[in-house]
Write an enzyme that holds these catalytic residues in place. Structure first.
Site, PDB file in Angstrom:
ATOM      1  N   SER A   1       0.867  -1.188   0.000  1.00 55.96           N
ATOM      2  CA  SER A   1       0.000   0.000   0.000  1.00 55.96           C
ATOM      3  C   SER A   1       0.901   1.235   0.000  1.00 55.96           C
ATOM      4  O   SER A   1       2.095   1.141   0.332  1.00 55.96           O
ATOM      5  CB  SER A   1      -0.846  -0.004   1.281  1.00 55.96           C
ATOM      6  OG  SER A   1      -1.535   1.214   1.447  1.00 55.96           O
TER       7      SER A   1
ATOM      8  N   TYR B   1      -2.834  -0.191  10.667  1.00 58.27           N
ATOM      9  CA  TYR B   1      -2.795  -0.688   9.281  1.00 58.27           C
ATOM     10  C   TYR B   1      -1.424  -0.457   8.644  1.00 58.27           C
ATOM     11  O   TYR B   1      -0.847  -1.372   8.051  1.00 58.27           O
ATOM     12  CB  TYR B   1      -3.886   0.000   8.464  1.00 58.27           C
ATOM     13  CG  TYR B   1      -3.917  -0.374   6.999  1.00 58.27           C
ATOM     14  CD1 TYR B   1      -4.278  -1.653   6.589  1.00 58.27           C
ATOM     15  CD2 TYR B   1      -3.583   0.560   6.020  1.00 58.27           C
ATOM     16  CE1 TYR B   1      -4.311  -1.989   5.239  1.00 58.27           C
ATOM     17  CE2 TYR B   1      -3.621   0.232   4.672  1.00 58.27           C
ATOM     18  CZ  TYR B   1      -3.985  -1.051   4.289  1.00 58.27           C
ATOM     19  OH  TYR B   1      -4.015  -1.373   2.957  1.00 58.27           O
TER      20      TYR B   1
HETATM   21  N1  LIG Z   1      -8.629  -0.570  -1.555  1.00 60.21           N
HETATM   22  C1  LIG Z   1      -7.638   0.238  -1.202  1.00 60.21           C
HETATM   23  O1  LIG Z   1      -7.788   1.472  -1.117  1.00 60.21           O
HETATM   24  C2  LIG Z   1      -6.268  -0.339  -0.931  1.00 60.21           C
HETATM   25  C3  LIG Z   1      -5.186   0.530  -0.912  1.00 60.21           C
HETATM   26  C4  LIG Z   1      -3.922   0.029  -0.647  1.00 60.21           C
HETATM   27  C5  LIG Z   1      -3.752  -1.329  -0.431  1.00 60.21           C
HETATM   28  N2  LIG Z   1      -4.830  -2.155  -0.442  1.00 60.21           N
HETATM   29  C6  LIG Z   1      -4.604  -3.566  -0.173  1.00 60.21           C
HETATM   30  O2  LIG Z   1      -5.105  -4.322  -1.245  1.00 60.21           O
HETATM   31  C7  LIG Z   1      -5.454  -5.618  -0.788  1.00 60.21           C
HETATM   32  C8  LIG Z   1      -6.830  -5.962  -1.302  1.00 60.21           C
HETATM   33  O3  LIG Z   1      -7.754  -5.048  -0.759  1.00 60.21           O
HETATM   34  P1  LIG Z   1      -9.121  -4.719  -1.479  1.00 60.21           P
HETATM   35  O4  LIG Z   1      -9.191  -3.247  -1.558  1.00 60.21           O
HETATM   36  O5  LIG Z   1      -9.264  -5.523  -2.690  1.00 60.21           O
HETATM   37  O6  LIG Z   1     -10.154  -5.181  -0.321  1.00 60.21           O
HETATM   38  P2  LIG Z   1     -11.490  -6.024  -0.359  1.00 60.21           P
HETATM   39  O7  LIG Z   1     -12.267  -5.706  -1.565  1.00 60.21           O
HETATM   40  O8  LIG Z   1     -12.116  -5.823   0.973  1.00 60.21           O
HETATM   41  O9  LIG Z   1     -10.965  -7.543  -0.472  1.00 60.21           O
HETATM   42  C9  LIG Z   1     -10.333  -8.154   0.610  1.00 60.21           C
HETATM   43  C10 LIG Z   1     -10.122  -9.628   0.271  1.00 60.21           C
HETATM   44  O10 LIG Z   1      -9.449 -10.243   1.385  1.00 60.21           O
HETATM   45  C11 LIG Z   1     -10.071 -11.482   1.637  1.00 60.21           C
HETATM   46  N3  LIG Z   1      -9.983 -11.859   3.022  1.00 60.21           N
HETATM   47  C12 LIG Z   1     -10.180 -11.078   4.107  1.00 60.21           C
HETATM   48  N4  LIG Z   1     -10.130 -11.824   5.227  1.00 60.21           N
HETATM   49  C13 LIG Z   1      -9.898 -13.097   4.825  1.00 60.21           C
HETATM   50  C14 LIG Z   1      -9.754 -14.324   5.508  1.00 60.21           C
HETATM   51  N5  LIG Z   1      -9.854 -14.406   6.851  1.00 60.21           N
HETATM   52  N6  LIG Z   1      -9.516 -15.439   4.787  1.00 60.21           N
HETATM   53  C15 LIG Z   1      -9.451 -15.385   3.457  1.00 60.21           C
HETATM   54  N7  LIG Z   1      -9.564 -14.254   2.742  1.00 60.21           N
HETATM   55  C16 LIG Z   1      -9.797 -13.130   3.427  1.00 60.21           C
HETATM   56  C17 LIG Z   1     -11.531 -11.280   1.254  1.00 60.21           C
HETATM   57  O11 LIG Z   1     -12.103 -12.533   0.912  1.00 60.21           O
HETATM   58  P3  LIG Z   1     -13.338 -13.210   1.695  1.00 60.21           P
HETATM   59  O12 LIG Z   1     -14.108 -12.143   2.406  1.00 60.21           O
HETATM   60  O13 LIG Z   1     -14.104 -13.919   0.621  1.00 60.21           O
HETATM   61  O14 LIG Z   1     -12.691 -14.181   2.616  1.00 60.21           O
HETATM   62  C18 LIG Z   1     -11.424 -10.380   0.035  1.00 60.21           C
HETATM   63  O15 LIG Z   1     -11.331 -11.147  -1.138  1.00 60.21           O
HETATM   64  C19 LIG Z   1      -5.351  -5.571   0.737  1.00 60.21           C
HETATM   65  O16 LIG Z   1      -4.139  -6.174   1.117  1.00 60.21           O
HETATM   66  C20 LIG Z   1      -5.333  -4.089   1.046  1.00 60.21           C
HETATM   67  O17 LIG Z   1      -4.644  -3.809   2.230  1.00 60.21           O
HETATM   68  C21 LIG Z   1      -6.085  -1.702  -0.701  1.00 60.21           C
END
Ligand SMILES: NC(=O)c1ccc[n+]([C@@H]2O[C@H](COP(=O)([O-])OP(=O)(O)OC[C@H]3O[C@@H](n4cnc5c(N)ncnc54)[C@H](OP(=O)(O)O)[C@@H]3O)[C@@H](O)[C@H]2O)c1
Length: 234
Positions: free
Chosen positions: A127, A140
């Site tokens: 991130s 975070y």
């Molecule tokens: N969106 C942003 O602004 C942003 C910015 C910087 C970095 N990121 C990073 O990008 C990555 C993806 O985030 P996103 O934005 O795509 O979030 P998201 O849409 O909330 O997706 C999160 C994913 O993590 C999985 N997950 C969470 N807990 C889990 C568990 N206990 N077991 C298995 N899978 C689990 C969820 O799958 P299930 O619920 O199906 O288990 C879901 O597929 C993260 O590492 C986040 O920190 C995001």
């Protein structure tokens, strides 16, 4: 031998889901990890796993080994972004973030390595908060600094061991995914402010950058991609 797989954690939502979808569209064989496998994109092979469950992770990779599967790429995208400050946040939130963002990510790297193709690639989603500490980011940002450190430590271990597997990080700013609701829960107006400022990256744009990392020739190892929407200031 089966076709090598592109393994995506977090393939049921957001960045991982958009990337898994694009990989399938490019004709690749994709296995998607998550709990809510009904949300996997069409064509993605399901692996229903709770990444807090260490035994389940190990068993999953063992089952891949038993089936003589090999891994072309691993994208570690699963993550949690709970708004939980150091000064007064709930330590249970810290633990949940640590388990998924750090421990499970490192364990997936370790378990995948014996199955990786010689020129395989691991991409760890970090991130912007793995590069600078936002004022309201709480626990975070420490998990994302850890992702950057794990990625660099693993890269050095692989080079020292003479392995050709590549490893890199991907570091976006705000992306328009469901995780934002959790991250901004202390400041619900902020999401609309970010939208008004065009400060959110579309998941599809992020996915195309990650897939470009995956599609690089074997000589190229992308260390990290730092990307933000034009409207994001810090
Ligand atoms: N969106 C942003 O602004 C942003 C910015 C910087 C970095 N990121 C990073 O990008 C990555 C993806 O985030 P996103 O934005 O795509 O979030 P998201 O849409 O909330 O997706 C999160 C994913 O993590 C999985 N997950 C969470 N807990 C889990 C568990 N206990 N077991 C298995 N899978 C689990 C969820 O799958 P299930 O619920 O199906 O288990 C879901 O597929 C993260 O590492 C986040 O920190 C995001």
């Amino acid at each position: 031998m089966p076709t090598p797989i592109h393994l995506v954690t977090g393939a049921t939502s957001g960045i991982g889901q958009a990337t898994a979808k694009l990989l399938v569209e490019q004709g690749k064989r994709v296995v998607g990890i998550g709990r809510s496998i009904e949300r996997l994109p069409e064509g993605v092979e399901p692996a229903q796993l709770d990444l807090r469950d260490v035994s389940a992770i190990k068993n999953f990779f063992q089952s891949l080994a038993d089936d003589q599967e090999s891994i072309a790429s691993l994208l570690n995208s699963a993550g949690l972004a709970l708004s939980s400050r150091i000064s007064d946040g709930d330590p249970d939130d810290w633990q949940r973030m640590w388990e998924i963002n750090v421990h499970a990510l490192a364990l997936c790297c370790q378990c995948a390595l014996p199955l990786m193709e010689e020129d395989g690639l691991i991409v760890n989603v970090s991130s912007q908060s793995g590069h600078r500490v936002p004022s309201a980011g709480g626990f975070y940002a420490p998990t994302k600094f850890a992702v950057s450190a794990i990625t660099e430590a693993l890269r050095k271990e692989l080079r020292a061991a003479g392995r050709r597997v590549r490893v890199g990080a991907f570091s976006p700013g705000f992306v328009d995914t469901p995780i934002l609701g959790d991250y901004l829960r202390r400041n619900p107006d902020r999401e609309q402010q970010l939208r008004d400022a065009q400060a959110l990256l579309p998941p599809a744009a992020v996915a195309s950058l990650i897939v470009s990392m995956i599609n690089q020739p074997p000589e190229v190892e992308v260390g990290d991609i730092l990307v933000r929407a034009r409207g994001q200031v810090s």
